[in-house]
Design a protein around this motif. Structure first.
Motif, PDB file in Angstrom:
ATOM      1  N   SER A 213       0.851  -1.192   0.000  1.00 26.71           N
ATOM      2  CA  SER A 213       0.000   0.000   0.000  1.00 26.71           C
ATOM      3  C   SER A 213       0.881   1.233   0.000  1.00 26.71           C
ATOM      4  CB  SER A 213      -0.896   0.016   1.235  1.00 26.71           C
ATOM      5  OG  SER A 213      -0.124   0.327   2.356  1.00 26.71           O
ATOM      6  N   LYS A 214       0.291   2.356  -0.370  1.00 31.87           N
ATOM      7  CA  LYS A 214       1.010   3.617  -0.204  1.00 31.87           C
ATOM      8  C   LYS A 214       0.006   4.712   0.124  1.00 31.87           C
ATOM      9  CE  LYS A 214       1.480   4.263  -5.182  1.00 31.87           C
ATOM     10  NZ  LYS A 214       2.402   4.472  -6.278  1.00 31.87           N
ATOM     11  N   LEU A 215       0.416   5.559   1.066  1.00 32.03           N
ATOM     12  CA  LEU A 215      -0.458   6.656   1.451  1.00 32.03           C
ATOM     13  C   LEU A 215       0.046   7.928   0.779  1.00 32.03           C
ATOM     14  CD1 LEU A 215      -1.919   7.306   4.890  1.00 32.03           C
ATOM     15  CD2 LEU A 215      -0.958   9.179   3.621  1.00 32.03           C
ATOM     16  N   GLY A 216      -0.835   8.562   0.036  1.00 30.86           N
ATOM     17  CA  GLY A 216      -0.441   9.780  -0.683  1.00 30.86           C
ATOM     18  C   GLY A 216      -0.866  11.002   0.100  1.00 30.86           C
ATOM     19  N   LEU A 217       0.088  11.927   0.318  1.00 31.29           N
ATOM     20  CA  LEU A 217      -0.224  13.147   1.068  1.00 31.29           C
ATOM     21  C   LEU A 217      -0.052  14.347   0.144  1.00 31.29           C
ATOM     22  CD1 LEU A 217      -0.835  14.104   4.017  1.00 31.29           C
ATOM     23  CD2 LEU A 217       1.585  14.640   4.155  1.00 31.29           C
ATOM     24  N   ILE A 218      -1.081  15.194   0.092  1.00 29.43           N
ATOM     25  CA  ILE A 218      -1.006  16.362  -0.803  1.00 29.43           C
ATOM     26  C   ILE A 218      -0.155  17.448  -0.156  1.00 29.43           C
ATOM     27  CG2 ILE A 218      -2.342  18.144  -1.981  1.00 29.43           C
ATOM     28  CD1 ILE A 218      -4.686  16.198  -2.001  1.00 29.43           C
ATOM     29  N   ILE A 219       0.836  17.937  -0.912  1.00 26.15           N
ATOM     30  CA  ILE A 219       1.696  19.010  -0.419  1.00 26.15           C
ATOM     31  C   ILE A 219       1.433  20.247  -1.261  1.00 26.15           C
ATOM     32  CG2 ILE A 219       4.101  19.652   0.135  1.00 26.15           C
ATOM     33  CD1 ILE A 219       3.485  17.007   1.436  1.00 26.15           C
ATOM     34  N   ASN A 220       1.188  21.349  -0.586  1.00 24.25           N
ATOM     35  CA  ASN A 220       0.960  22.633  -1.264  1.00 24.25           C
ATOM     36  C   ASN A 220      -0.092  22.561  -2.357  1.00 24.25           C
ATOM     37  OD1 ASN A 220       2.804  23.883   0.260  1.00 24.25           O
ATOM     38  ND2 ASN A 220       4.490  23.610  -1.189  1.00 24.25           N
ATOM     39  N   ASP A 221      -1.041  21.660  -2.213  1.00 22.12           N
ATOM     40  CA  ASP A 221      -2.157  21.592  -3.145  1.00 22.12           C
ATOM     41  C   ASP A 221      -1.755  21.116  -4.547  1.00 22.12           C
ATOM     42  OD1 ASP A 221      -4.856  21.858  -2.949  1.00 22.12           O
ATOM     43  OD2 ASP A 221      -4.889  23.721  -4.105  1.00 22.12           O
ATOM     44  N   GLN A 222      -0.483  20.799  -4.769  1.00 25.60           N
ATOM     45  CA  GLN A 222      -0.015  20.533  -6.134  1.00 25.60           C
ATOM     46  C   GLN A 222       0.628  19.168  -6.337  1.00 25.60           C
ATOM     47  OE1 GLN A 222      -0.619  22.193  -8.856  1.00 25.60           O
ATOM     48  NE2 GLN A 222      -1.783  23.622  -7.602  1.00 25.60           N
ATOM     49  N   PRO A 239       6.760  11.255  -6.723  1.00 27.76           N
ATOM     50  CA  PRO A 239       5.605  12.086  -6.376  1.00 27.76           C
ATOM     51  C   PRO A 239       4.775  12.344  -7.631  1.00 27.76           C
ATOM     52  CG  PRO A 239       7.687  13.129  -5.751  1.00 27.76           C
ATOM     53  CD  PRO A 239       8.038  11.961  -6.581  1.00 27.76           C
ATOM     54  N   LEU A 240       3.475  12.525  -7.450  1.00 27.68           N
ATOM     55  CA  LEU A 240       2.607  12.776  -8.604  1.00 27.68           C
ATOM     56  C   LEU A 240       2.169  14.230  -8.623  1.00 27.68           C
ATOM     57  CD1 LEU A 240       0.112   9.772  -8.798  1.00 27.68           C
ATOM     58  CD2 LEU A 240       1.948  10.331 -10.375  1.00 27.68           C
ATOM     59  N   MET A 241       2.319  14.876  -9.777  1.00 29.01           N
ATOM     60  CA  MET A 241       1.842  16.258  -9.914  1.00 29.01           C
ATOM     61  C   MET A 241       0.323  16.230 -10.039  1.00 29.01           C
ATOM     62  SD  MET A 241       4.463  18.104  -9.769  1.00 29.01           S
ATOM     63  CE  MET A 241       3.777  19.692 -10.221  1.00 29.01           C
ATOM     64  N   ARG A 242      -0.310  17.321  -9.626  1.00 28.43           N
ATOM     65  CA  ARG A 242      -1.774  17.402  -9.697  1.00 28.43           C
ATOM     66  C   ARG A 242      -2.268  17.041 -11.102  1.00 28.43           C
ATOM     67  NH1 ARG A 242      -6.483  19.419  -7.576  1.00 28.43           N
ATOM     68  NH2 ARG A 242      -5.722  20.123  -5.560  1.00 28.43           N
ATOM     69  N   GLY A 243      -3.349  16.253 -11.142  1.00 30.02           N
ATOM     70  CA  GLY A 243      -3.947  15.906 -12.432  1.00 30.02           C
ATOM     71  C   GLY A 243      -3.395  14.625 -13.031  1.00 30.02           C
ATOM     72  N   HIS A 244      -2.386  14.012 -12.379  1.00 27.27           N
ATOM     73  CA  HIS A 244      -1.809  12.796 -12.943  1.00 27.27           C
ATOM     74  C   HIS A 244      -2.104  11.575 -12.075  1.00 27.27           C
ATOM     75  CE1 HIS A 244       0.509  15.913 -14.968  1.00 27.27           C
ATOM     76  NE2 HIS A 244       0.584  15.037 -15.954  1.00 27.27           N
ATOM     77  N   GLY A 245      -2.598  10.513 -12.731  1.00 29.11           N
ATOM     78  CA  GLY A 245      -2.735   9.225 -12.058  1.00 29.11           C
ATOM     79  C   GLY A 245      -4.028   9.055 -11.279  1.00 29.11           C
ATOM     80  N   LEU A 246      -4.250   7.802 -10.896  1.00 31.69           N
ATOM     81  CA  LEU A 246      -5.481   7.459 -10.171  1.00 31.69           C
ATOM     82  C   LEU A 246      -5.622   8.217  -8.850  1.00 31.69           C
ATOM     83  CD1 LEU A 246      -5.526   3.633 -10.856  1.00 31.69           C
ATOM     84  CD2 LEU A 246      -7.278   5.260 -11.540  1.00 31.69           C
ATOM     85  N   PRO A 247      -4.520   8.376  -8.049  1.00 31.95           N
ATOM     86  CA  PRO A 247      -4.684   9.088  -6.777  1.00 31.95           C
ATOM     87  C   PRO A 247      -5.268  10.492  -6.953  1.00 31.95           C
ATOM     88  CG  PRO A 247      -2.608   7.917  -6.784  1.00 31.95           C
ATOM     89  CD  PRO A 247      -3.170   7.794  -8.167  1.00 31.95           C
ATOM     90  N   TRP A 248      -4.816  11.213  -7.987  1.00 33.14           N
ATOM     91  CA  TRP A 248      -5.362  12.563  -8.173  1.00 33.14           C
ATOM     92  C   TRP A 248      -6.813  12.518  -8.655  1.00 33.14           C
ATOM     93  CZ3 TRP A 248      -4.091  16.891  -6.046  1.00 33.14           C
ATOM     94  CH2 TRP A 248      -2.765  17.109  -5.655  1.00 33.14           C
ATOM     95  N   GLU A 249      -7.146  11.431  -9.405  1.00 28.60           N
ATOM     96  CA  GLU A 249      -8.544  11.301  -9.841  1.00 28.60           C
ATOM     97  C   GLU A 249      -9.442  11.121  -8.615  1.00 28.60           C
ATOM     98  OE1 GLU A 249      -9.011   8.619 -13.161  1.00 28.60           O
ATOM     99  OE2 GLU A 249     -11.116   8.294 -12.602  1.00 28.60           O
ATOM    100  N   ILE A 250      -8.938  10.359  -7.647  1.00 26.94           N
ATOM    101  CA  ILE A 250      -9.706  10.142  -6.403  1.00 26.94           C
ATOM    102  C   ILE A 250      -9.888  11.481  -5.670  1.00 26.94           C
ATOM    103  CG2 ILE A 250      -9.615   9.020  -4.138  1.00 26.94           C
ATOM    104  CD1 ILE A 250      -7.937   6.786  -5.545  1.00 26.94           C
TER     105      ILE A 250
END
Ligand code: ADP
Length: 581
Positions: A213-222, A239-250
């Motif tokens: 598993s991995k827990l994604g934490l949003i930093i600076n909204d981006q 790290p994933l930039m905003r708008g990329h990948g399933l985590p941002w879709e969630i």
């Protein structure tokens, strides 16, 4: 073979045997033992030469458990892969009317020297759970009674499978509840953010039997940063930039995503596919239902493994609790940072204050001697001791002397102020009545000359206060000289003293020009002088009242002022009685 089979089934002890078998099957509450009981009861009652159970695992899509008795594993696997074992309704025996169904595996049976096969499907409420297959080496025709016995046993097995599943589900639910409680307790005790995040990632995986598993934490909204659980160190977690990948879709939708075929999804991450991920469950970490702090992402790697509705509900509940903890931890860290910044600022302020005081003290000390010399020489010149002076020269000398004296007052006031602020004062018991009498004696003449009347109102017995005589004298000197300065001829200066609830109150009031209400609040500030009193400013430094306040506060007292323009001003000082603080 066929004969003995029928004979046994029809024998008189069949009923007790059946009852015994039913009891054996129903008493079992785990699947492993159930298959052993199936083997023994079917063997006892229907006497097959071999037996196989296939059981469809509801938690693993497309996976079948196989248990054989007296049949080789290889044979079992081969027939299990044929549609014959997937028959969901019929009992098939050879040679019977449904014999043609068996023909696709005829050669397999022949290879094993088996002649007859019967299948009792395990199904309930149209849900197929598997089947029990019996094999005979000879041609056997099951009698209707034998078929009924087989069907009855199968029904009992089916019934018990349901019970076992329910029991397991309840046990799991209980375990989860305990684990959730444990989770809340532990989470409450953690404050450090990375520890919280790693803990949540680990627990979410363990409770849902996810492999990683991995827990994604949003930093600076981006950007979303990831905290892994059980992901090989060789896998880079970018790290994933905003708008990329399933985590941002969630995050964008605020909705969970559940995938049973993760690699087929266009947004699947290559590194996770490389790890063999098959199923995915991602849940938003929400606080107050609208703020999303990140995501919990869970992965399963076993083929056919998937996440269930109960996993989703569980992870959503974990995410809610994690959200509160993350929020609290961030607030706590922010609070700590602010507190420490404030503490540093205060320390720095104190250091600066100290430096400033040192500077003023040094300067005052350095200035005092030359000022004394200047004043002395000016006096000498003015006295004519060094030769007579012309009038214009006298005027200049007078100005020099006056200004030198003003500067001396300033230096004295500053020195006194710094001393009151920084030095520990020597204290003694003070008789305030005597101090006031001396004051009137000192200023009486000056008052008379200015056309002012000075009076005191004192009780017969004045209790003592604990304080520093020089400093308290300075206080009253300042108040009385101000009153003299700001009261036109004909006015009155009154000094009144009384005792009130363990404190001594001293009032210095005049009938002078007063202080405008809007400036009243500022007169205790250093160097503050009232604008409209400009004509008196040459006589003062603006430090007198600041010094008064500093000294009174150092005596644990209070000083207040009330005034009306054109009517007069009253300063009230309140000091604790000796030993009454
Ligand atoms: P200063 O040396 O100028 O007198 P203080 O700190 O003693 O400085 O007083 C500050 C200012 O408050 C004075 O400049 C004056 O304008 C005003 N003030 C003080 N005492 C009185 C008073 N008794 N009547 C009117 N104004 C006063």
């Amino acid at each position: 073979m066929a004969h003995s089979n029928q004979r046994n089934c029809n024998s008189d002890n069949r009923l007790p045997q059946l009852a015994q078998a039913a009891q054996t099957i129903l008493n079992i509450n785990d699947l492993g033992n159930l298959w052993t009981a199936v083997t023994s009861t079917f063997n006892d009652l229907l006497k097959p030469d071999g037996l196989a159970v296939c059981y469809y695992r509801p938690d693993r899509v497309g996976q079948i458990e196989l248990h054989g008795h007296n049949v080789p594993d290889a044979f079992l696997k081969r027939i299990a892969s044929r549609p014959i074992l997937w028959q969901k309704q019929q009992i098939i025996t050879k040679p019977s009317s449904t014999a043609e169904l068996i023909s696709p595996i005829d050669h397999l049976l022949q290879q094993e020297g088996l002649h007859t096969m019967a299948i009792f499907p395990l199904s309930q409420n149209a849900q197929w759970l598997g089947g029990i297959a019996l094999f005979w080496q000879t041609a056997v025709s099951l009698t209707p009674d034998q078929t009924a016995v087989g069907e009855l046993l199968t029904r009992l097995v089916t019934h018990n499978i349901q019970n076992i599943r329910l029991f397991a589900a309840q046990k799991r639910a209980l375990q989860r509840e305990q684990q959730l409680n444990e989770f809340s307790r532990t989470l409450n005790e953690l404050q450090d953010l990375p520890t919280i995040l790693s803990y949540v990632a680990g627990i979410a995986a363990q409770l849902t039997s996810a492999n990683t598993s991995k827990l994604g934490l949003i930093i600076n909204d981006q950007v979303m940063m990831f905290y892994p659980y059980n992901i090989p160190t060789t896998t880079t977690l970018r790290p994933l930039m905003r708008g990329h990948g399933l985590p941002w879709e969630i995050v964008e939708t605020g909705q969970p995503i559940q995938l049973n075929r993760y690699p087929d999804h266009p947004q699947a991450q290559t590194e996770m596919v490389k790890l063999g991920v098959t199923a995915f469950l991602g849940v938003p970490i929400l606080v107050r239902d609208d703020v999303c702090l990140g995501t919990i992402n869970l992965f399963k790697t076993a083929v056919g493994d998937r996440f269930h509705q109960r996993d989703l509900e569980l992870v959503e509940s974990l995410a809610r609790q994690a959200g509160v903890s993350i929020q609290n931890s961030r607030l706590y860290t922010e609070f700590e940072q602010r507190t420490s910044a404030l503490a540093s600022a205060l320390i720095r302020q104190e250091e600066l204050d100290h430096l400033k005081n040192l500077f003023v003290q040094n300067m005052s000390h350095e200035l005092r001697t030359p000022l004394g010399i200047i004043y002395g020489h000016a006096e000498m010149l003015a006295s004519g001791a060094l030769g007579s002076l012309e009038n214009s020269q006298k005027e200049s000398i007078a100005i020099i002397a006056r200004r030198a004296q003003m500067l001396t007052y300033l230096v004295n006031d500053l020195t006194a102020l710094m001393a009151a602020e920084t030095q520990e004062m020597r204290r003694e018991l003070i008789d305030l009545a005597a101090l006031i009498q001396d004051l009137v004696a000192d200023y009486g003449l000056q008052a008379k000359e200015a056309g002012l009347y000075m009076k005191t109102i004192l009780p017969e017995r004045v209790p003592q206060v604990n304080g520093n005589l020089t400093n308290l004298r300075r206080v009253f000197d300042n108040l009385v000289t101000n009153a003299l300065k700001f009261t036109p001829p004909g006015g009155t200066i009154t000094i009144r003293l009384w005792v009130e609830t363990k404190r001594i109150q001293i009032e210095v009031s005049d009938t002078g020009i007063g202080i405008p209400a809007e400036q009243l609040g500022r007169i205790f500030e250093r160097f503050y002088q009232v604008d409209s009193h400009a004509e008196y400013h040459h006589k003062g430094t603006g430090l007198g009242l600041a010094l008064v306040k500093e000294i009174i506060v150092a005596h644990h007292g209070e000083v207040t002022v009330s005034s009306l323009t054109g009517e007069g001003t009253t300063f009230l000082i309140s000091l604790p009685l000796a030993g009454k603080r």
